[in-house]
Motif scaffolding. Sequence first.
Motif, PDB file in Angstrom:
ATOM      1  N   SER A 336       0.829  -1.210   0.000  1.00  0.00           N
ATOM      2  CA  SER A 336       0.000   0.000   0.000  1.00  0.00           C
ATOM      3  C   SER A 336       0.861   1.257   0.000  1.00  0.00           C
ATOM      4  O   SER A 336       0.510   2.257  -0.644  1.00  0.00           O
ATOM      5  CB  SER A 336      -0.934  -0.003   1.211  1.00  0.00           C
ATOM      6  OG  SER A 336      -0.189  -0.078   2.423  1.00  0.00           O
ATOM      7  N   ASP A 337       1.996   1.236   0.701  1.00  0.00           N
ATOM      8  CA  ASP A 337       2.891   2.393   0.710  1.00  0.00           C
ATOM      9  C   ASP A 337       3.474   2.642  -0.675  1.00  0.00           C
ATOM     10  O   ASP A 337       3.579   3.795  -1.120  1.00  0.00           O
ATOM     11  CB  ASP A 337       4.030   2.172   1.711  1.00  0.00           C
ATOM     12  CG  ASP A 337       3.533   1.969   3.131  1.00  0.00           C
ATOM     13  OD1 ASP A 337       2.592   2.680   3.529  1.00  0.00           O
ATOM     14  OD2 ASP A 337       4.073   1.089   3.825  1.00  0.00           O
ATOM     15  N   VAL A 338       3.867   1.573  -1.351  1.00  0.00           N
ATOM     16  CA  VAL A 338       4.440   1.717  -2.689  1.00  0.00           C
ATOM     17  C   VAL A 338       3.385   2.222  -3.669  1.00  0.00           C
ATOM     18  O   VAL A 338       3.674   3.042  -4.551  1.00  0.00           O
ATOM     19  CB  VAL A 338       5.041   0.374  -3.158  1.00  0.00           C
ATOM     20  CG1 VAL A 338       5.493   0.450  -4.609  1.00  0.00           C
ATOM     21  CG2 VAL A 338       6.208  -0.018  -2.262  1.00  0.00           C
ATOM     22  N   VAL A 339       2.146   1.759  -3.508  1.00  0.00           N
ATOM     23  CA  VAL A 339       1.073   2.250  -4.379  1.00  0.00           C
ATOM     24  C   VAL A 339       0.884   3.746  -4.179  1.00  0.00           C
ATOM     25  O   VAL A 339       0.806   4.520  -5.154  1.00  0.00           O
ATOM     26  CB  VAL A 339      -0.242   1.491  -4.094  1.00  0.00           C
ATOM     27  CG1 VAL A 339      -1.412   2.154  -4.820  1.00  0.00           C
ATOM     28  CG2 VAL A 339      -0.124   0.039  -4.524  1.00  0.00           C
ATOM     29  N   ARG A 340       0.815   4.170  -2.921  1.00  0.00           N
ATOM     30  CA  ARG A 340       0.543   5.580  -2.626  1.00  0.00           C
ATOM     31  C   ARG A 340       1.703   6.489  -3.025  1.00  0.00           C
ATOM     32  O   ARG A 340       1.483   7.599  -3.526  1.00  0.00           O
ATOM     33  CB  ARG A 340       0.275   5.746  -1.124  1.00  0.00           C
ATOM     34  CG  ARG A 340      -1.028   5.131  -0.644  1.00  0.00           C
ATOM     35  CD  ARG A 340      -2.218   5.897  -1.157  1.00  0.00           C
ATOM     36  NE  ARG A 340      -3.482   5.329  -0.685  1.00  0.00           N
ATOM     37  CZ  ARG A 340      -4.666   5.804  -1.043  1.00  0.00           C
ATOM     38  NH1 ARG A 340      -4.743   6.851  -1.860  1.00  0.00           N
ATOM     39  NH2 ARG A 340      -5.773   5.242  -0.600  1.00  0.00           N
ATOM     40  N   ASP A 446       2.878   6.641   6.519  1.00  0.00           N
ATOM     41  CA  ASP A 446       4.146   6.011   6.148  1.00  0.00           C
ATOM     42  C   ASP A 446       4.834   5.448   7.392  1.00  0.00           C
ATOM     43  O   ASP A 446       5.000   6.163   8.395  1.00  0.00           O
ATOM     44  CB  ASP A 446       5.058   7.036   5.477  1.00  0.00           C
ATOM     45  CG  ASP A 446       6.312   6.399   4.919  1.00  0.00           C
ATOM     46  OD1 ASP A 446       6.335   6.083   3.728  1.00  0.00           O
ATOM     47  OD2 ASP A 446       7.274   6.201   5.701  1.00  0.00           O
ATOM     48  N   PRO A 447       5.247   4.172   7.374  1.00  0.00           N
ATOM     49  CA  PRO A 447       5.839   3.563   8.571  1.00  0.00           C
ATOM     50  C   PRO A 447       7.249   4.044   8.876  1.00  0.00           C
ATOM     51  O   PRO A 447       7.768   3.749   9.958  1.00  0.00           O
ATOM     52  CB  PRO A 447       5.835   2.065   8.227  1.00  0.00           C
ATOM     53  CG  PRO A 447       5.861   2.013   6.741  1.00  0.00           C
ATOM     54  CD  PRO A 447       5.087   3.201   6.272  1.00  0.00           C
ATOM     55  N   VAL A 448       7.877   4.781   7.968  1.00  0.00           N
ATOM     56  CA  VAL A 448       9.242   5.257   8.202  1.00  0.00           C
ATOM     57  C   VAL A 448       9.235   6.636   8.847  1.00  0.00           C
ATOM     58  O   VAL A 448       9.789   6.843   9.932  1.00  0.00           O
ATOM     59  CB  VAL A 448      10.053   5.265   6.890  1.00  0.00           C
ATOM     60  CG1 VAL A 448      11.419   5.924   7.106  1.00  0.00           C
ATOM     61  CG2 VAL A 448      10.240   3.846   6.383  1.00  0.00           C
ATOM     62  N   HIS A 449       8.583   7.620   8.189  1.00  0.00           N
ATOM     63  CA  HIS A 449       8.611   8.970   8.763  1.00  0.00           C
ATOM     64  C   HIS A 449       7.308   9.344   9.471  1.00  0.00           C
ATOM     65  O   HIS A 449       7.183  10.456   9.989  1.00  0.00           O
ATOM     66  CB  HIS A 449       8.958  10.015   7.698  1.00  0.00           C
ATOM     67  CG  HIS A 449       8.098   9.984   6.474  1.00  0.00           C
ATOM     68  ND1 HIS A 449       6.724  10.082   6.503  1.00  0.00           N
ATOM     69  CD2 HIS A 449       8.430   9.872   5.167  1.00  0.00           C
ATOM     70  CE1 HIS A 449       6.245  10.046   5.283  1.00  0.00           C
ATOM     71  NE2 HIS A 449       7.259   9.906   4.447  1.00  0.00           N
ATOM     72  N   GLY A 450       6.316   8.432   9.488  1.00  0.00           N
ATOM     73  CA  GLY A 450       5.109   8.644  10.277  1.00  0.00           C
ATOM     74  C   GLY A 450       4.173   9.702   9.744  1.00  0.00           C
ATOM     75  O   GLY A 450       3.320  10.207  10.492  1.00  0.00           O
ATOM     76  N   MET A 451       4.269  10.046   8.486  1.00  0.00           N
ATOM     77  CA  MET A 451       3.415  11.079   7.898  1.00  0.00           C
ATOM     78  C   MET A 451       2.504  10.470   6.841  1.00  0.00           C
ATOM     79  O   MET A 451       2.844   9.467   6.206  1.00  0.00           O
ATOM     80  CB  MET A 451       4.276  12.178   7.264  1.00  0.00           C
ATOM     81  CG  MET A 451       5.178  12.901   8.254  1.00  0.00           C
ATOM     82  SD  MET A 451       6.306  14.054   7.427  1.00  0.00           S
ATOM     83  CE  MET A 451       5.140  15.128   6.598  1.00  0.00           C
ATOM     84  N   GLU A 452       1.338  11.099   6.666  1.00  0.00           N
ATOM     85  CA  GLU A 452       0.440  10.657   5.611  1.00  0.00           C
ATOM     86  C   GLU A 452       0.971  11.119   4.257  1.00  0.00           C
ATOM     87  O   GLU A 452       1.478  12.241   4.137  1.00  0.00           O
ATOM     88  CB  GLU A 452      -0.969  11.234   5.820  1.00  0.00           C
ATOM     89  CG  GLU A 452      -1.707  10.658   7.007  1.00  0.00           C
ATOM     90  CD  GLU A 452      -3.127  11.195   7.089  1.00  0.00           C
ATOM     91  OE1 GLU A 452      -3.461  12.106   6.296  1.00  0.00           O
ATOM     92  OE2 GLU A 452      -3.894  10.712   7.940  1.00  0.00           O
ATOM     93  N   PRO A 453       0.867  10.280   3.237  1.00  0.00           N
ATOM     94  CA  PRO A 453       1.272  10.728   1.901  1.00  0.00           C
ATOM     95  C   PRO A 453       0.291  11.781   1.393  1.00  0.00           C
ATOM     96  O   PRO A 453      -0.879  11.795   1.794  1.00  0.00           O
ATOM     97  CB  PRO A 453       1.201   9.447   1.067  1.00  0.00           C
ATOM     98  CG  PRO A 453       0.218   8.589   1.776  1.00  0.00           C
ATOM     99  CD  PRO A 453       0.384   8.890   3.236  1.00  0.00           C
ATOM    100  N   PRO A 454       0.735  12.659   0.533  1.00  0.00           N
ATOM    101  CA  PRO A 454      -0.181  13.693   0.027  1.00  0.00           C
ATOM    102  C   PRO A 454      -1.272  13.083  -0.849  1.00  0.00           C
ATOM    103  O   PRO A 454      -1.061  12.073  -1.515  1.00  0.00           O
ATOM    104  CB  PRO A 454       0.741  14.600  -0.792  1.00  0.00           C
ATOM    105  CG  PRO A 454       1.890  13.720  -1.178  1.00  0.00           C
ATOM    106  CD  PRO A 454       2.080  12.767  -0.041  1.00  0.00           C
ATOM    107  N   THR A 455      -2.446  13.696  -0.807  1.00  0.00           N
ATOM    108  CA  THR A 455      -3.522  13.244  -1.690  1.00  0.00           C
ATOM    109  C   THR A 455      -3.216  13.687  -3.117  1.00  0.00           C
ATOM    110  O   THR A 455      -2.490  14.650  -3.351  1.00  0.00           O
ATOM    111  CB  THR A 455      -4.868  13.827  -1.251  1.00  0.00           C
ATOM    112  OG1 THR A 455      -4.765  15.255  -1.231  1.00  0.00           O
ATOM    113  CG2 THR A 455      -5.252  13.310   0.124  1.00  0.00           C
ATOM    114  N   CYS A 456      -3.778  12.958  -4.055  1.00  0.00           N
ATOM    115  CA  CYS A 456      -3.528  13.238  -5.468  1.00  0.00           C
ATOM    116  C   CYS A 456      -4.627  14.161  -5.995  1.00  0.00           C
ATOM    117  O   CYS A 456      -5.818  13.897  -5.804  1.00  0.00           O
ATOM    118  CB  CYS A 456      -3.509  11.933  -6.255  1.00  0.00           C
ATOM    119  SG  CYS A 456      -3.287  12.146  -8.040  1.00  0.00           S
ATOM    120  N   ASP A 457      -4.215  15.233  -6.652  1.00  0.00           N
ATOM    121  CA  ASP A 457      -5.189  16.170  -7.224  1.00  0.00           C
ATOM    122  C   ASP A 457      -5.147  16.120  -8.749  1.00  0.00           C
ATOM    123  O   ASP A 457      -5.229  17.137  -9.430  1.00  0.00           O
ATOM    124  CB  ASP A 457      -4.911  17.593  -6.736  1.00  0.00           C
ATOM    125  CG  ASP A 457      -3.487  18.047  -7.063  1.00  0.00           C
ATOM    126  OD1 ASP A 457      -2.708  17.222  -7.596  1.00  0.00           O
ATOM    127  OD2 ASP A 457      -3.155  19.221  -6.796  1.00  0.00           O
TER     128      ASP A 457
END
Length: 635
Positions: A336-340, A446-457
């Motif tokens: 899921s992380d790689v997809v996002r 994200d399990p490494v830096h603990g932040m949500e990935p940005p949403t896609c616009d």
Amino acid sequence: AEMTSESPWAFVLTATGSIWAAGVTLLLLARGRSSPHLRSATGCALTIWLYSLSMVGDSLFSCRLGNLSQVTQIFDYLSAVFCFASWVWMAVLVMTRISALEASMGQPLGLQEVRWVIVVTAVTAALCVIFVLYSWSLVFVPLPLIYMLASAYGVTSVLYLIFTGLVIRAFCIPLRLLKEMHTAGYISKETWAAAVSLGQLQIGGLLASTTTTVLSGGSIIFGSSLQFAKLDESGRDMFTFVDFPLWLDIIANSTCVLFLTGAVHMPNAVLGNALARQRNRAAMLGSSGSVLDRQWHEKVSELAERGFTLESLLSFYKRLGTDYMLHYKSDVHRTSDVVRQAIIPLSRPSGVAYAVTMMNGACSLPDAMVTHNWGNLFRDLVAGICADALGLSEYALVSELLDRDVVALESMLANSGKIQKTYWVCAFCIAQHSCICHSISARDVDPVHGMEPPTCDCGWPKCFNDTPEVDALGRSVHCELNKFDDMMGHIARIDDQIEQLIVVDSKFDLFTRAWCVAEVAEAFRIGIPQKMKIKCGQVLHAFEERLRLLKVQEMEASRPEDVAEILAKIPDKDALNAQLQTLIFDENTGLLAQWRILDSTEQLRHFGLLARFQWLRGQRYQIPFDKICCHGYTF
């Protein structure tokens, strides 16, 4: 009656050998569909049985008509031909094992020399057969012909012994490497014991086959000489020195074929499983009428033709952490992380499924559809697919090699001839910009830096289960998330070789995901062959109890509407729960039973790959094995 070549005792002796060979042949016929090697071994066993039948006919008519009757001579000719064919076929089976070892190790084990020895041995053995058949047609056999016959037999015997020595050497090389791994503590005691057991079985079986084959060849020459010289009028010597060695050869070779293939260790109902799948497929094909909604069918066909090659997948994987998703860590980041953070950004300009970009628009129908859990490590997903191409049942070793040297893995896959095999993986083959790219949930942190990935616009239009246009059943025609069942059936109708590859994560969470279980059940229902890859065998026992408590009502999905849609298709949920238990645990046809099915060639390939990793570790890459768990096979 006295024990002579023309007495009923000769018939009884050959008949018992024929019955034994028939039993071996029937057993292999029942299990021979599970692998190409077993099918070839079945052919060899059938040839041995025909050889034994011709000997039975020879003994029967010798008792009734004597050795010199025309009918008896016909059976003599048939036995000589089938005997030669079985000898050659047995050697080819052994060569197949060496080929599997050499291919998996990536190192020469003398396969070329073995091939040449087999060819030369076959030629000299054929000359022996020709000399024998020709001499049987003569009233008086000249002494030079007897010398030529004896010389051809001597050369053949020496070549057969050379062949045996080459094969033993080929088996000993990987065993030595595996011993180094065991001594260093890199593989378990059970794995080392299984490798030794398999090696002993192969070498012991080959020695037994070689001994009886050389003896039977000598007995034929000896018996022919007795007949030429008319030194055995009573037939006692023929019985002792000819009939008995030939009977022993039939028993030994048919038994060796059975045990060396590993067929005796397989579940009893492998054939029943294959027939069940054939019936399911036939029922599916029989009920496949024309699709009423043309647009729905067009979308299903479009989705089905998004298969990508393993080579393109490895190319994508190698660039993770360098060209995109720069903070990628293989032991942490999930699919899921790689997809996002990789697939969605890379496919944003076109808005299409990233598989189309990976293949430069040249996608195709897949050879295998992959069922996987998005919560699994992405590295392990790729490793499971590579393990499938390499013929491994576990992917822990491949995961380690993905971390250390992808180029070496690519080389192994190229040598296997499977790097162009095509797969269908939803993460790559679904256009993420048509569905999920704009929404982020708490599980996407994200399990490494603990932040949500940005949403896609990106602005590409989104289609979900109820997005217009809808068909007569209220299903969205353009949505790509509600057509998996139809797509699997569509591919199965077009390609009867399609497989389902089930890549199970290390915690077996796959079996708690609604879509994954639905795909597994649907593939079984329509008769698609299924293969399961797990990380390592030891974790299976830890999660077995959890699997036995599975209930479809408790399964999860990223979108609640997916769970509702799947459950709505199930009229009797308790019946499906029972079916899932059978699908996973049935000792003959379940996924776990299928995972355990390995013929001897596949077992050798597995241990050859272990030896290959040890060679890489010792010679070039220093790959540590202390974190690798390997399945301990039992024989």
